[in-house]
Design an enzyme around this catalytic site. Structure first.
Site, short mmCIF file in Angstrom:
data_model
loop_
_atom_site.label_atom_id
_atom_site.label_comp_id
_atom_site.label_asym_id
_atom_site.label_seq_id
_atom_site.Cartn_x
_atom_site.Cartn_y
_atom_site.Cartn_z
N GLY A 149 37.68 37.99 25.44
CA GLY A 149 37.41 39.07 24.83
C GLY A 149 37.36 41.06 26.12
CB ALA A 150 38.58 44.08 25.11
CG ASN A 152 38.42 48.48 23.11
OD1 ASN A 152 38.31 46.41 22.45
ND2 ASN A 152 39.94 48.36 22.01
CB SER A 177 33.69 42.37 27.46
OG SER A 177 33.03 43.38 28.96
CD GLU A 178 29.22 40.37 33.59
OE1 GLU A 178 28.07 39.50 34.13
OE2 GLU A 178 29.72 40.74 34.19
CB VAL A 229 48.62 45.18 32.38
CG1 VAL A 229 49.71 44.95 32.66
CG2 VAL A 229 48.61 46.06 30.41
CB THR A 231 42.39 41.57 33.41
OG1 THR A 231 41.54 42.40 33.95
CG2 THR A 231 41.66 40.32 32.76
CD GLU A 249 47.04 40.95 20.80
OE1 GLU A 249 47.16 42.19 21.22
OE2 GLU A 249 47.64 40.06 19.88
N GLY A 251 46.88 46.40 27.39
CA GLY A 251 47.16 47.98 26.97
C GLY A 251 48.28 47.97 26.42
CB CYS A 283 44.74 48.49 23.30
SG CYS A 283 44.21 47.41 21.21
CD GLU A 380 44.90 51.02 28.13
OE1 GLU A 380 44.80 50.23 29.24
OE2 GLU A 380 45.23 50.51 27.03
CD GLU A 457 44.23 38.53 18.98
OE1 GLU A 457 43.95 39.56 18.53
OE2 GLU A 457 43.32 37.52 19.11
P1 NDP Z 1 39.33 43.97 31.53
O1 NDP Z 1 40.32 43.65 31.45
O2 NDP Z 1 38.41 44.64 32.52
O3 NDP Z 1 38.54 42.80 30.82
C1 NDP Z 1 38.84 41.97 29.73
C2 NDP Z 1 38.21 40.77 29.76
O4 NDP Z 1 38.44 39.79 30.77
C3 NDP Z 1 36.70 40.53 29.95
O5 NDP Z 1 35.50 39.73 29.33
C4 NDP Z 1 36.97 40.38 31.21
O6 NDP Z 1 35.17 40.40 32.55
C5 NDP Z 1 37.68 39.36 31.28
N1 NDP Z 1 38.28 38.90 32.86
C6 NDP Z 1 38.70 39.86 34.02
N2 NDP Z 1 39.24 38.94 35.16
C7 NDP Z 1 39.38 37.94 34.49
C8 NDP Z 1 39.34 37.03 35.25
N3 NDP Z 1 40.38 36.98 36.57
N4 NDP Z 1 39.94 35.74 34.21
C9 NDP Z 1 39.36 35.64 32.95
N5 NDP Z 1 38.80 36.83 32.70
C10 NDP Z 1 39.27 38.16 33.41
O7 NDP Z 1 39.59 44.77 30.16
P2 NDP Z 1 38.23 45.89 29.46
O8 NDP Z 1 37.37 44.74 28.92
O9 NDP Z 1 38.01 46.91 30.85
O10 NDP Z 1 39.13 46.23 28.15
C11 NDP Z 1 39.75 47.32 28.25
C12 NDP Z 1 41.17 46.56 27.88
O11 NDP Z 1 41.28 46.36 26.66
C13 NDP Z 1 41.96 48.00 28.04
O12 NDP Z 1 43.53 48.16 28.85
C14 NDP Z 1 42.98 47.65 26.51
O13 NDP Z 1 44.26 48.50 26.10
C15 NDP Z 1 42.60 46.20 26.46
N6 NDP Z 1 42.22 45.97 25.06
C16 NDP Z 1 44.06 45.40 23.76
C17 NDP Z 1 43.70 44.83 22.90
C18 NDP Z 1 45.32 44.87 22.33
O14 NDP Z 1 44.93 44.15 20.94
N7 NDP Z 1 45.91 44.65 22.74
C19 NDP Z 1 42.53 45.89 22.08
C20 NDP Z 1 41.08 46.41 23.38
C21 NDP Z 1 41.44 46.67 24.04
P3 NDP Z 1 34.49 41.16 32.18
O15 NDP Z 1 34.44 42.17 31.61
O16 NDP Z 1 33.12 40.48 31.52
O17 NDP Z 1 34.33 41.45 33.65
#
Ligand code: NDP
Length: 483
Positions: A149-150, A152, A177-178, A229, A231, A249, A251, A283, A380, A457
Site C-alpha cells: 500500500g501507499a 495516502n 507503507s512504512e 510509477v 515503484t 494502481e 500515479g 493519485c 506528479e 480494483e
Molecule cells: P511508493 O511507490 O513510494 O510506495 C508504495 C509502496 O511500495 C510502499 O508500501 C513502499 O514501501 C513499497 N515499495 C517501495 N519499493 C518497493 C519495491 N521495490 N518492492 C515492493 N514494494 C516496494 O508510493 P507512495 O507510498 O509514496 O505513494 C504515493 C504514490 O502512490 C503516488 O504516486 C500515487 O499516485 C500513488 N497512488 C496510486 C493510487 C491508485 O489507485 N492508482 C492510489 C493512491 C496512491 P515504503 O514506502 O514503506 O518504503
C-alpha cells in the site's frame, strides 16, 4: 498523542513482534510527534505470515461463498460501528483532517467489504455446449495475494485489496507503507473479530525491501501494488519474473477539462476537490486544469476567492478542512515543485508557501499561465498544487490532455453532454468523470491505462484480477482414437 498498536505485525490471527527487525516510528505530521514505534518484519515474520496464508487458504476457498460473505459483511458492520475510532487513528497517522477521514477512509473500506461480501455468492462459471460433449468453467481463487500500500489512503487501500481477495477465496499478506503503518493492523483485528479464520489476512511492516521479499516469494501467487510509477515498474518486473498475476494502481497527472459553457461554481468546486482534498495527495487528482479561454478569468477569480476560505489547521479539529502533508519530507518535495513553478514563469494566483512554524503544512496553491512543457504540468507533485492551463478548441485540448505517459483519470465540465461523451471517448484514462470529479464508489471499476497501471480494483471487474478460470471438458461419448 499515542497510537501504539499491541505489536508491529498481525500474523496467523494474532499480534506478532520480532525485535530483531529494524525499528521505525510513525509520526503525526501536524506536530512532528512520534505516535508509535514499530519494527520491520524479519524473514522469520515473513515466513510465518506466508506459511499461515498458504495453510489457511484451501479451507477458506472450500467454504460456501455465502459463508465467506457473511464474515466480510460482519467486518463491514464493525468498521462502521468503529468509524470514529478508525478515523482518529487515520488522522493521526496521515495528518488528513478528521472532517475527511470520518467520511472517506474507513467508510470506503467498509463499502468494499460489504460490496464483495454480496458479490461472492453470485459468482458462477459457464456451461459451453460442444455438440455432444460439453465444457464448463470454474472460477478459482489465485491462492496467496500480496498487497502493498501507499500512504495516502492506508485503510482504504488495505480494504480495497483485502475485500475482493478474501471474498473470492484467497488469503492476503499486506504490507502498508512504512509512513502509515497503523490502520491496516486495525483492519486485521476487525476481520479476526468478525470471524475470519487465522492466517487469511496478515499484516507485515517494512519498507521496499520487505515488499520486494513478498513479491519475490514463491508462496505468493498475485501481487497488488498501490504506489508510484517508479515503484510500479520494479514490482511489475519482479512479479513478471515469477509469472505472477499483478494489479498496479499507480500515479497520474490527470487532466480536468473545463469548457466555457460549464457551470462555473461546480467547475471551481471540482477543481478544488481534485487538487486540495487530502492536501492534494490523491493519485487521481486533476492536477492539469485546462480552462477554455472564454471562462479563464472568471474561473481564476472564483477559484482565488474560494481557496482563500479554506481552513487549514489541526487535523483533529473537525472544523479543519485541510491538514498537513503526510510528512516533512513530502512537504519539502512539494515546496520544491512550487519553487520550480515560479522559476519556470508560471503565475502564482494564491498560496505558494509553507504555513506555520511546525508541521508539514503547505498552503493551497494555484498557478495560472502554466504551459505543457513546465515541470509542474508534467510531474506528479502529490500536494496541494493546481496548475491551470488555457486552451481554445476541443481538438487541441484532447491532444494536450493525452500528451503524457500517465493515464489514470480525467474530467470534463460542460453543459453540452454530446461534447462531454465525445471528448471522454477520446481521453486516454482509466476513469473519467463528466460534471463531477474524484468520486470512486466501490460499484465502479477503478484503475489506470498507460504508465498509470494495469488491472482494475472495485466493481465487477475486480473478479478478473482475484480469480482464474479453470476449463473442464466433459467427454460424454467414446474416445475417438485413431490407433
Ligand atoms: P511508493 O511507490 O513510494 O510506495 C508504495 C509502496 O511500495 C510502499 O508500501 C513502499 O514501501 C513499497 N515499495 C517501495 N519499493 C518497493 C519495491 N521495490 N518492492 C515492493 N514494494 C516496494 O508510493 P507512495 O507510498 O509514496 O505513494 C504515493 C504514490 O502512490 C503516488 O504516486 C500515487 O499516485 C500513488 N497512488 C496510486 C493510487 C491508485 O489507485 N492508482 C492510489 C493512491 C496512491 P515504503 O514506502 O514503506 O518504503
Amino acid at each position: 498523542m499515542r497510537a501504539q498498536p499491541q505489536a508491529s505485525h498481525f500474523v496467523a490471527g494474532a499480534w506478532a513482534e520480532d525485535r530483531a527487525g529494524a525499528a521505525f516510528e510513525s509520526v503525526h505530521s501536524a506536530t512532528g510527534e512520534v505516535i508509535a514505534r514499530l519494527h520491520e518484519a524479519t524473514p522469520a515474520i515473513l515466513d510465518r505470515a506466508l506459511d499461515a496464508a498458504r495453510a489457511a487458504q484451501p479451507a477458506w476457498a472450500a467454504l460456501a461463498p455465502v459463508e465467506r460473505g457473511r464474515i466480510l459483511r460482519r467486518a463491514a458492520d464493525l468498521m462502521r460501528a468503529r468509524n470514529r475510532e478508525l478515523s482518529v487513528l487515520e488522522t493521526l497517522d496521515t495528518g488528513k483532517p478528521l472532517q475527511e477521514t470520518l467520511v472517506a477512509d474507513a467508510a470506503s473500506g467498509a463499502d468494499a467489504l460489504e460490496y464483495f461480501a454480496g458479490y461472492a455468492p453470485t459468482v458462477t462459471g459457464q456451461t459451453i455446449p460442444l455438440g455432444g460433449d460439453m465444457a464448463y468453467t470454474l472460477r478459482e481463487p489465485l491462492g496467496v495475494c500480496a498487497g502493498i500500500g501507499a500512504w495516502n489512503y492506508p485503510i482504504q487501500i488495505a480494504a480495497w485489496k483485502a475485500a475482493p481477495a478474501l471474498a473470492f477465496g484467497n488469503a492476503v499478506v499486506f504490507k502498508p507503507s512504512e509512513v502509515t503503518p497503523l490502520s491496516a493492523l486495525a483492519l486485521a483485528e476487525i476481520l479476526a473479530e468478525a470471524g475470519l479464520p487465522a492466517g487469511l489476512f496478515n499484516v507485515v511492516q517494512g519498507g521496499g525491501a520487505v515488499g520486494s521479499a513478498l513479491v519475490g516469494d514463491a508462496r505468493v501467487n498475485k501481487v497488488s501494488l498501490t504506489g508510484s510509477v517508479p515503484t510500479g515498474r520494479k514490482v511489475y518486473a519482479q512479479a513478471a519474473e515469477g509469472i505472477k498475476a499483478a494489479t498496479m494502481e499507480l500515479g497520474g497527472k490527470s487532466p480536468l477539462i473545463i469548457f466555457d459553457d460549464a457551470d462555473l461554481e461546480n467547475a471551481v468546486g471540482a477543481a478544488m476537490l481534485g487538487n486540495f482534498y487530502s492536501s492534494g495527495q490523491i493519485c487521481s487528482n486533476g492536477t492539469r486544469v485546462f480552462v477554455q479561454r472564454g471562462l479563464r478569468d472568471a474561473f481564476l477569480g472564483r477559484l482565488a476567492e474560494r481557496a482563500a476560505t479554506i481552513t487549514l489547521g489541526a487535523p483533529l479539529d473537525e472544523a479543519t478542512q485541510m491538514g498537513p502533508l503526510v510528512s516533512a519530507a513530502q512537504a519539502e518535495r512539494v515546496l520544491g515543485y512550487i519553487t520550480q513553478g515560479r522559476a519556470e514563469g508560471a503565475r502564482l494566483v494564491c498560496g505558494g508557501a509553507r504555513v506555520g512554524e511546525t508541521g508539514a503544512f503547505v498552503a493551497p496553491t494555484v498557478f495560472a499561465d502554466v504551459t505543457d512543457e513546465m515541470v509542474i504540468a508534467r510531474e506528479e507533485i502529490f500536494g496541494p498544487v493546481m496548475a491551470v492551463l488555457d486552451f481554445d478548441t476541443e481538438e487541441e485540448v484532447i491532444a494536450r490532455a493525452n500528451a503524457t505517459e500517465y493515464g489514470l483519470s480525467a474530467g470534463v465540465f460542460t453543459r453540452d453532454l454530446a461534447r462531454a461523451h465525445r471528448v471522454v471517448a477520446r481521453l486516454e484514462a482509466g476513469t473519467c468523470w463528466i460534471n463531477a470529479y474524484n468520486l470512486t464508489p466501490v460499484e465502479m471499476p477503478f484503475g489506470g491505462v498507460k504508465a498509470s497501471g494495469v488491472g482494475r480494483e472495485n466493481g465487477h471487474a475486480a473478479l478478473e484480477h482475484y480469480t482464474r478460470i479453470k476449463s473442464v471438458y466433459l467427454g460424454l461419448g467414446d474416445v475417438d482414437a485413431p490407433y
